[in-house]
Every structure is written in structure tokens, then in C-alpha cells.
Design an enzyme around this catalytic site. Structure first.
Site: not given
Ligand code: ADP
Ligand code: TRP
Length: 321
Positions: A110, A189, A192
Site C-alpha cells: 500500500k 490477482k 479492486k
Molecule cells: P481486494 O483485494 O479486492 O481488496 P479484500 O482484500 O477486501 O479484496 O478481500 C476480502 C476477502 O476476499 C479476503 O478473504 C481475501 O483473501 C479474499 N480475496 C480477495 N481477492 C481474492 C482473490 N483474487 N482470490 C481469492 N480470494 C480473494
């Protein structure tokens, strides 16, 4: 078994969130003591707009319910409605080395993206540890990107137990071995932060556009293709059973496959897969009062579960006198 996980209300939920965390969580409501929450304190590290945070919180709760979370079978609440977690966070900060936090991938990523390295961002994993330890959680279903946060939680719990005597259950991360990381439109990956997501609840038009935007290579139609190297294959596999997947892999290898046909099939499958949830969401959206009621009741239950742990911690560290 006590299972807990949370999700940030910081943007529209995508299929990475669904397969990585929401789907396994929803399945657990049939077999485990399930704790599921919307982590609005955490989202403050990336959302500095009160209206957006508050709206996003209600939306994330609506999404979870639409996807099948049943508040009669799980404790479902909003993190900030149980402020005990912030007290535990403070206690835990005193057994958390700053060096450990500075080495966290999510923090470093970040900061590298240009986000201001404030204290909230640095102590994010301590708040997450408090979330997990406050409810004496045994298992935490998350995507692979959260593994390090879980390791930090374990380190903190072990350190605290060592200093003050057995207090916390040491939790374990549960990462779905079939889909540790859902890939995004560009093959990185799905996240968002990378703007490469396929949202669970979007319009038909937007879904078509997103799928059209999945990056594929320029192998000619007639040539054989390697499914293992294809991002589109990885995404569509989420919606295929074992046989369908083997059959599609075969079509890739035989040659003659058009990526545009696979994309058409993917669109149809995703649209169908979430049809029921979409309809349920429309009904829920019309009744935000009901959702607030569900969350309020959930927060009451979560608080009752949190209190004994916090009282124990207060006694152990000497805050009770
Ligand atoms: P982002 O990466 O979009 O900001 P978050 O960090 O809010 O997503 O993730 C929320 C949940 O979803 C967490 O448990 C995270 O590990 C899972 N998650 C997010 N992106 C993925 C992905 N591409 N594949 C598998 N799990 C994911
Ligand atoms: N950090 C997690 C994420 O971004 C969200 C989270 C906060 C969480 N507290 C938690 C996940 C406790 C599991 C358990 O996805």
C-alpha cells in the site's frame, strides 16, 4: 468448531471475494459456529469518505445475505458495532513488535502504491488479530493474500499467552486449496486495487464488457493452446465441474478454439450462477430497515460472546483492579 472471517466494505464485491472467502463462509453455516462480519474499522484505512463507508457497509451486508448467509445460522454483524475490539487492539499493540508490522506485505504494497503510511495502516494487522482472538476463533477462511495476517495473529496470541498465561485460542487460516487466488482480467490477482475485477452484482452490459476485456494471448485460432497458461481458462474453471474442465482443456489442446466462444460461455455461466442471488438482492435492497435490524441483533450476540474474553484479558493484564 468456531469459524470466523470478515470482509471490508470498501468497494463492490467481486468473484475473487466470493470464491476465496464468502462461499466457504456460507457453507460453514451448516456445520460450524459461524462468525461473519463487515470490517468497517479496517475499511477506514482506505476509505476517507464517511458517506461512502456507511453506504458500503450496508451494501456489503446486503450482498452477503443475498448470496445465502443466513442470520439464523450465523452471527452476522458490523465490526464497529462491537467497540470492545478496539480495546483489545490496544492491549495487543503492547505485545506487537513494530518491525513485524513494517515487514507486512500488505503494508509495504500500500505504501508502494502511494497510500500515506499512517498509523491505522501500520496497525491494521493488530486490529485483525483482535477481531479473531476476541471471539476465540479456531478457523479463519480467507484468500491466500491474508495468510501473513493470520501468521501475525498467531504470533501475537502466542506471545500474549506466553506472557500472561493461556488466554487465547491459536487460530488457523483456511485457504481453499482449489482456488487460493482467483485471477483478474489481466492475469494478476483479482483485486479492486488493480481494477481488474468481475463484480458479482453488476449489470448485464457491464458483465459483458468485463468479460470481453479478459486478456488472452494472440495464438491463432487453429493452433493448439495451453489451458494452464490461460487466464480465461482459470476464470471459467471456477464455474465448471471436473469433467467440463477436462473437456475444455482438451479443446484448448486440440486447436481450433476461439477465445471469443469461451468468453460467451463464461458470460452465460456467471449470469446464471448468480441469478438467484441477484433476485434476492433486489428484494433485500427494498428493505434496508430489515438489514439494519439483522445487523443490530448480530452485534448484540457478538458482544455477548466478546465480553468474557475481554474481561479475562483485563484481569490478566491488570486493567481490572
Ligand atoms: P481486494 O483485494 O479486492 O481488496 P479484500 O482484500 O477486501 O479484496 O478481500 C476480502 C476477502 O476476499 C479476503 O478473504 C481475501 O483473501 C479474499 N480475496 C480477495 N481477492 C481474492 C482473490 N483474487 N482470490 C481469492 N480470494 C480473494
Ligand atoms: N483483512 C481482511 C481482508 O482485507 C479483512 C479482515 C479483517 C478479516 N478482520 C478479519 C478477515 C478477521 C478474517 C478475520 O480481507
Amino acid at each position: 468448531m468456531r469459524v470466523l472471517s470478515g470482509i471490508q466494505p470498501s468497494g463492490n464485491l467481486h468473484i475473487g471475494n466470493y470464491f476465496g472467502m464468502m462461499k466457504p463462509m456460507i457453507a460453514y453455516q451448516e456445520t460450524a459456529e459461524l462468525y461473519c462480519f463487515i470490517v468497517n474499522y479496517h475499511a477506514m484505512t482506505s476509505v476517507a469518505d464517511g458517506e461512502r463507508l456507511s453506504k458500503g457497509t450496508l451494501e456489503a451486508a446486503t450482498d452477503f445475505l443475498a448470496l445465502g448467509l443466513d442470520p439464523a445460522k450465523a452471527i452476522f454483524w458490523v465490526q464497529g458495532d462491537v467497540p470492545e475490539v478496539t480495546e483489545l487492539t490496544w492491549v495487543l499493540t503492547n505485545v506487537t513488535p513494530v518491525g513485524l508490522l513494517l515487514r507486512t506485505h500488505s503494508y509495504k504494497d500500500k505504501v508502494a502504491q502511494g497510500i500515506a503510511p499512517n498509523h491505522g495502516l501500520l496497525s491494521y494487522p493488530v486490529l485483525m488479530a483482535a477481531d479473531i482472538l476476541l471471539y476465540q476463533s479456531e478457523r479463519v477462511p480467507v484468500g491466500k493474500d491474508q495468510q501473513q495476517h493470520l501468521e501475525i495473529t498467531r504470533d501475537i496470541a502466542i506471545k500474549f499467552n506466553g506472557l500472561y498465561g493461556e488466554t487465547f485460542v491459536i487460530p488457523e487460516a483456511e485457504i481453499n486449496p482449489d482456488v487460493p487466488t482467483v485471477l483478474g482480467l489481466d492475469g494478476r490477482k483479482m483485486s479492486k486495487s488493480y481494477d481488474n475485477t468481475i463484480e458479482i452484482f453488476c449489470t448485464e452490459e457491464s458483465l459483458r464488457r468485463k468479460i470481453a476485456g479478459i486478456v488472452t494471448d494472440s495464438t491463432p485460432v487453429a493452433a493448439p493452446k495451453d489451458p494452464e497458461k490461460c487466464n480465461l481458462f482459470a476464470i471459467i474453471s471456477l464455474f465448471l465441474d471436473r469433467e467440463e474442465k477436462a473437456e475444455l482443456a482438451d479443446r484448448y489442446r486440440r486447436g481450433g478454439l476461439k477465445y471469443s466462444d469461451v468468453k460467451k460461455d463464461l458470460f452465460a455461466r456467471i449470469w446464471e450462477y448468480f441469478r438467484g442471488a441477484r433476485e434476492k438482492r433486489r428484494t433485500l435492497e427494498e428493505n434496508p430497515g430489515l438489514i439494519r435490524e439483522i445487523l443490530k441483533e448480530g452485534a448484540g450476540k457478538a458482544r455477548d460472546k466478546a465480553r468474557p474474553t475481554l474481561d479475562l484479558v483485563r484481569r490478566k493484564v491488570g486493567l481490572a483492579y
